[in-house]
Scaffold this motif. Structure first.
Motif, PDB file in Angstrom:
ATOM      1  N   SER A  58       0.784  -1.271   0.083  1.00 48.65           N
ATOM      2  CA  SER A  58       0.140   0.130   0.082  1.00 48.65           C
ATOM      3  C   SER A  58       0.865   1.314  -0.043  1.00 48.65           C
ATOM      4  O   SER A  58       0.350   2.350   0.102  1.00 48.65           O
ATOM      5  N   LYS A  59       2.240   0.991  -0.281  1.00 43.19           N
ATOM      6  CA  LYS A  59       3.080   2.243  -0.118  1.00 43.19           C
ATOM      7  C   LYS A  59       3.938   2.308  -1.259  1.00 43.19           C
ATOM      8  O   LYS A  59       3.953   1.466  -2.196  1.00 43.19           O
ATOM      9  N   THR A  60       4.246   3.506  -1.567  1.00 43.60           N
ATOM     10  CA  THR A  60       5.204   3.790  -2.869  1.00 43.60           C
ATOM     11  C   THR A  60       6.229   4.492  -2.222  1.00 43.60           C
ATOM     12  O   THR A  60       6.296   5.594  -1.811  1.00 43.60           O
ATOM     13  N   PHE A  61       7.513   3.753  -2.259  1.00 43.07           N
ATOM     14  CA  PHE A  61       8.834   4.128  -1.496  1.00 43.07           C
ATOM     15  C   PHE A  61       9.548   4.868  -2.520  1.00 43.07           C
ATOM     16  O   PHE A  61       9.812   4.438  -3.755  1.00 43.07           O
ATOM     17  N   GLN A  62      10.103   6.141  -1.866  1.00 38.61           N
ATOM     18  CA  GLN A  62      11.062   6.912  -2.850  1.00 38.61           C
ATOM     19  C   GLN A  62      12.393   7.027  -2.058  1.00 38.61           C
ATOM     20  O   GLN A  62      12.437   6.827  -0.854  1.00 38.61           O
ATOM     21  N   LEU A  63      13.462   7.244  -2.975  1.00 39.13           N
ATOM     22  CA  LEU A  63      14.903   7.589  -2.299  1.00 39.13           C
ATOM     23  C   LEU A  63      14.767   8.740  -1.413  1.00 39.13           C
ATOM     24  O   LEU A  63      14.010   9.861  -1.733  1.00 39.13           O
ATOM     25  N   GLY A  64      15.119   8.654  -0.310  1.00 38.79           N
ATOM     26  CA  GLY A  64      15.347   9.559   0.917  1.00 38.79           C
ATOM     27  C   GLY A  64      14.093   9.573   1.920  1.00 38.79           C
ATOM     28  O   GLY A  64      14.262  10.031   3.079  1.00 38.79           O
ATOM     29  N   ASP A  65      13.119   8.589   1.403  1.00 40.00           N
ATOM     30  CA  ASP A  65      12.142   8.384   2.550  1.00 40.00           C
ATOM     31  C   ASP A  65      12.626   7.504   3.651  1.00 40.00           C
ATOM     32  O   ASP A  65      13.844   6.878   3.570  1.00 40.00           O
ATOM     33  N   ARG A  66      12.038   7.479   4.738  1.00 41.72           N
ATOM     34  CA  ARG A  66      12.611   6.681   5.971  1.00 41.72           C
ATOM     35  C   ARG A  66      11.335   5.552   6.448  1.00 41.72           C
ATOM     36  O   ARG A  66      10.237   5.951   6.400  1.00 41.72           O
ATOM     37  N   VAL A  67      12.018   4.773   7.085  1.00 37.72           N
ATOM     38  CA  VAL A  67      11.378   3.590   7.411  1.00 37.72           C
ATOM     39  C   VAL A  67      11.390   3.482   8.972  1.00 37.72           C
ATOM     40  O   VAL A  67      12.619   3.502   9.477  1.00 37.72           O
ATOM     41  N   PHE A  68      10.371   3.669   9.755  1.00 41.95           N
ATOM     42  CA  PHE A  68      10.551   3.809  11.216  1.00 41.95           C
ATOM     43  C   PHE A  68       9.915   2.561  11.945  1.00 41.95           C
ATOM     44  O   PHE A  68       9.099   2.001  11.759  1.00 41.95           O
ATOM     45  N   PHE A  69      10.980   2.161  12.574  1.00 43.09           N
ATOM     46  CA  PHE A  69      10.734   0.638  13.267  1.00 43.09           C
ATOM     47  C   PHE A  69      10.442   1.060  14.727  1.00 43.09           C
ATOM     48  O   PHE A  69      11.322   1.691  15.441  1.00 43.09           O
ATOM     49  N   ASN A  70       9.454   0.510  15.257  1.00 42.14           N
ATOM     50  CA  ASN A  70       9.026   0.706  16.596  1.00 42.14           C
ATOM     51  C   ASN A  70       8.527  -0.541  17.296  1.00 42.14           C
ATOM     52  O   ASN A  70       7.522  -1.437  16.624  1.00 42.14           O
ATOM     53  N   TRP A  71       8.906  -1.107  18.371  1.00 41.47           N
ATOM     54  CA  TRP A  71       8.665  -2.351  18.878  1.00 41.47           C
ATOM     55  C   TRP A  71       8.710  -2.334  20.569  1.00 41.47           C
ATOM     56  O   TRP A  71       9.559  -1.331  20.944  1.00 41.47           O
ATOM     57  N   THR A  72       8.088  -3.318  20.956  1.00 41.00           N
ATOM     58  CA  THR A  72       8.299  -3.467  22.382  1.00 41.00           C
ATOM     59  C   THR A  72       8.499  -5.082  22.738  1.00 41.00           C
ATOM     60  O   THR A  72       8.310  -5.769  21.657  1.00 41.00           O
ATOM     61  N   GLY A  73       9.188  -5.396  23.690  1.00 37.41           N
ATOM     62  CA  GLY A  73       9.468  -6.862  23.735  1.00 37.41           C
ATOM     63  C   GLY A  73      10.935  -7.179  22.997  1.00 37.41           C
ATOM     64  O   GLY A  73      11.768  -6.443  22.933  1.00 37.41           O
ATOM     65  N   ASN A  74      11.080  -8.505  22.786  1.00 35.42           N
ATOM     66  CA  ASN A  74      12.376  -9.052  22.483  1.00 35.42           C
ATOM     67  C   ASN A  74      12.442  -8.996  20.863  1.00 35.42           C
ATOM     68  O   ASN A  74      12.352 -10.043  20.281  1.00 35.42           O
ATOM     69  N   HIS A  75      12.824  -7.865  20.316  1.00 33.27           N
ATOM     70  CA  HIS A  75      13.114  -7.775  18.824  1.00 33.27           C
ATOM     71  C   HIS A  75      14.334  -6.902  18.636  1.00 33.27           C
ATOM     72  O   HIS A  75      14.410  -6.231  19.743  1.00 33.27           O
ATOM     73  N   ASN A  76      14.739  -6.827  17.270  1.00 36.42           N
ATOM     74  CA  ASN A  76      15.548  -5.790  17.024  1.00 36.42           C
ATOM     75  C   ASN A  76      15.442  -5.620  15.554  1.00 36.42           C
ATOM     76  O   ASN A  76      14.896  -6.077  14.949  1.00 36.42           O
ATOM     77  N   VAL A  77      16.206  -4.819  14.994  1.00 34.29           N
ATOM     78  CA  VAL A  77      16.454  -4.367  13.514  1.00 34.29           C
ATOM     79  C   VAL A  77      17.917  -4.628  12.966  1.00 34.29           C
ATOM     80  O   VAL A  77      18.419  -4.039  13.672  1.00 34.29           O
ATOM     81  N   ALA A  78      18.006  -5.666  12.064  1.00 38.05           N
ATOM     82  CA  ALA A  78      19.372  -5.690  11.609  1.00 38.05           C
ATOM     83  C   ALA A  78      19.304  -4.983  10.079  1.00 38.05           C
ATOM     84  O   ALA A  78      18.337  -5.056   9.425  1.00 38.05           O
ATOM     85  N   LEU A  79      20.391  -4.490   9.783  1.00 36.36           N
ATOM     86  CA  LEU A  79      20.400  -4.063   8.328  1.00 36.36           C
ATOM     87  C   LEU A  79      21.242  -4.750   7.582  1.00 36.36           C
ATOM     88  O   LEU A  79      22.698  -4.240   7.394  1.00 36.36           O
ATOM     89  N   PRO A  80      21.128  -5.974   7.112  1.00 34.60           N
ATOM     90  CA  PRO A  80      22.164  -6.931   6.496  1.00 34.60           C
ATOM     91  C   PRO A  80      22.280  -6.602   4.745  1.00 34.60           C
ATOM     92  O   PRO A  80      21.414  -5.966   4.402  1.00 34.60           O
ATOM     93  N   THR A  81      23.533  -7.382   4.501  1.00 35.06           N
ATOM     94  CA  THR A  81      23.664  -7.302   2.913  1.00 35.06           C
ATOM     95  C   THR A  81      22.634  -8.276   2.443  1.00 35.06           C
ATOM     96  O   THR A  81      21.936  -9.002   3.267  1.00 35.06           O
ATOM     97  N   LYS A  82      22.279  -8.434   1.133  1.00 36.11           N
ATOM     98  CA  LYS A  82      21.501  -9.642   0.600  1.00 36.11           C
ATOM     99  C   LYS A  82      21.882 -10.654   1.146  1.00 36.11           C
ATOM    100  O   LYS A  82      21.181 -11.599   1.466  1.00 36.11           O
ATOM    101  N   GLU A  83      23.436 -11.155   0.827  1.00 35.19           N
ATOM    102  CA  GLU A  83      23.702 -12.484   1.249  1.00 35.19           C
ATOM    103  C   GLU A  83      23.523 -12.769   2.798  1.00 35.19           C
ATOM    104  O   GLU A  83      23.211 -13.850   3.160  1.00 35.19           O
ATOM    105  N   GLN A  84      23.548 -12.026   3.940  1.00 40.54           N
ATOM    106  CA  GLN A  84      23.167 -12.034   5.362  1.00 40.54           C
ATOM    107  C   GLN A  84      21.709 -12.258   5.311  1.00 40.54           C
ATOM    108  O   GLN A  84      21.379 -12.943   6.067  1.00 40.54           O
ATOM    109  N   TYR A  85      21.302 -11.243   4.414  1.00 37.55           N
ATOM    110  CA  TYR A  85      19.570 -11.460   4.427  1.00 37.55           C
ATOM    111  C   TYR A  85      19.160 -13.113   4.009  1.00 37.55           C
ATOM    112  O   TYR A  85      18.268 -13.664   4.821  1.00 37.55           O
TER     113      TYR A  85
END
Length: 122
Positions: A58-85
């Motif tokens: 439902s979104k149209t992502f453009q260069l320079g847009d931001r994604v905001f990650f917000n959570w509670t509990g036992n999670h995190n966000v990693a920014l992997p390479t494609k191979e790591q992903y």
């Protein structure tokens, strides 16, 4: 597996459970937009496997847009390479909540490194 489509590149992207790939168009919009990943649910193990793909579709992502990650509990966000992903490689560097990440051209990969959250997509 679920897929997202970016209207600029018409490229499919994959996301399932608590991981996401965002394909970003090369054209920078006039005003950057910040998207809250998962809207009110946030970044978590979703109630269904299509939640994040439906959200991104439902979104149209453009260069320079931001994604905001917000959570509670036992999670995190990693920014992997494609191979790591692709391999759900355990990353030493991950980000805690909340975090906002600027989208760069091409594919942007994200996953949660807690437990088997990444591997649950397979």
């Amino acid at each position: 597996m679920a897929s997202f489509r970016n209207k600029n590149t018409n490229t499919n992207m994959l996301a399932c459970l608590s991981l996401m790939v965002v394909m970003v168009g090369l054209m920078k919009g006039a005003t950057a937009v910040e998207y809250v990943v998962g809207d009110s649910l946030g970044w978590t193990l979703p109630p269904n496997t299509s939640l994040y793909s439906d959200w991104a579709a439902s979104k149209t992502f453009q260069l320079g847009d931001r994604v905001f990650f917000n959570w509670t509990g036992n999670h995190n966000v990693a920014l992997p390479t494609k191979e790591q992903y692709d391999n759900c490689s355990d990353l030493q560097s991950n980000l805690g909540s909340p975090v906002s990440v600027e989208l760069t051209a091409g594919s942007n990969y994200y996953f949660c490194t807690v437990g088997d959250h990444c591997k649950a997509r397979r």
